[in-house]
Write an enzyme that holds these catalytic residues in place. Structure first.
Site: not given
Ligand code: DGL
Length: 267
Positions: A12-13, A44-45, A75-77, A185-187
């Site tokens: 992920d970012s 990254y968003g 990471c969805n982005t 978003c994974t956050h």
């Protein structure tokens, strides 16, 4: 030759992908994992597709150099912007969170859904397109929440600042009879309490479990499940400073892990 005791790569970012890794540790307890968090370049968003594709290629090459047998794009982005290219270029099993979020939302029976995600993910519109393909008349809202990832990266998820930021983005939905919210978003799973505080007890859809279940099926089909029952090895690599990351890593995963810093230009 691919061996079943090779690790699974997950990235992920920053620390958001740890919310996916925590489920992977539970659901695949024998597996070895190598996590990469691009903490130097997070968030990254708001980045362009060209930048994200370059980052994704670097990270794939890094994880493959560590001999992983499969990669989880946590990471969805990256999924929203780079998936077709990445799938074409890299020949190993790949699973990603975005499509699983959409499938879960569709299966949940929601009639009135809000998707929250980064600016780039929302602008890209992948969630919306995929949902509309299957459910043309679902009442659907999408909302970019750019302040949330930096707050989570700072470890501020259970703070007034987080509650205020979540409220700022979500209060407009209080009067919309929303019955489900998809975490795009994974956050954001780390902000679940703040979301409930603003919207009350709605269904919160976190695609991590279904993503990892899909990975499990792929590993089984390809005879890649680790059958060795020794203590699994979990390694963490990041592109920024390690001390601050390790504090949060050990809260999210409840352990005593240490990360290693990898210089981006050595990728
Ligand atoms: N956690 C990532 C996602 O799911 C990236 C967030 C960011 O770096 O902006 O999209």
């Amino acid at each position: 030759m691919v061996g079943s005791n090779q690790a699974i790569g997950i990235f992920d970012s920053g620390l958001g992908g740890l919310t996916v890794l925590s489920k992977a540790q539970q659901l695949l307890p024998n597996e070895n994992f190598i996590y990469f968090g691009d903490t130097l370049r997070v968030p990254y968003g708001s980045r362009s597709k060209d930048e994200l594709l370059c980052f994704a290629r670097q990270i794939f090459n890094f994880l493959i150099s560590k001999n992983v047998k499969a990669i989880v794009i946590a990471c969805n982005t990256i999924s929203a912007t780079c998936l077709p290219e990445i799938k074409k270029e890299f020949d190993l099993p790949i699973v990603e969170v975005l499509s699983h979020g959409v499938f879960e939302a569709l299966e949940s029976g929601t009639n009135n859904l809000v998707v929250i995600a980064t600016e780039t993910t929302i602008k890209n519109g992948t969630h919306e397109r995929m949902i509309r393909e299957h459910h043309a008349d679902l009442k659907l809202f999408t909302k970019a929440c750019p302040k949330l990832v930096p707050l989570v990266e700072e470890g501020l998820w259970n703070t007034e600042a987080a509650y205020d930021a979540v409220d700022e983005y979500l209060h407009e939905f209080k009067s919309q009879n929303i019955d489900a919210l998809l975490l795009g978003c994974t956050h954001y799973p780390l902000l679940a309490d703040a979301i409930v505080k603003t919207l009350g007890q709605i269904k919160i859809i976190d695609p991590s479990v279904s993503t990892i279940n899909k990975l499990k099926v792929i590993l089984q089909e390809n005879h890649l499940m680790n059958i060795e029952h020794s203590n699994p090895c979990h390694q963490f690599f990041i592109s920024g400073a390690t001390e601050k990351f390790d504090d949060k890593l050990n809260i999210i995963l409840i352990g005593n892990y240490k990360s290693t810093c990898i210089e981006i230009n050595k990728f």
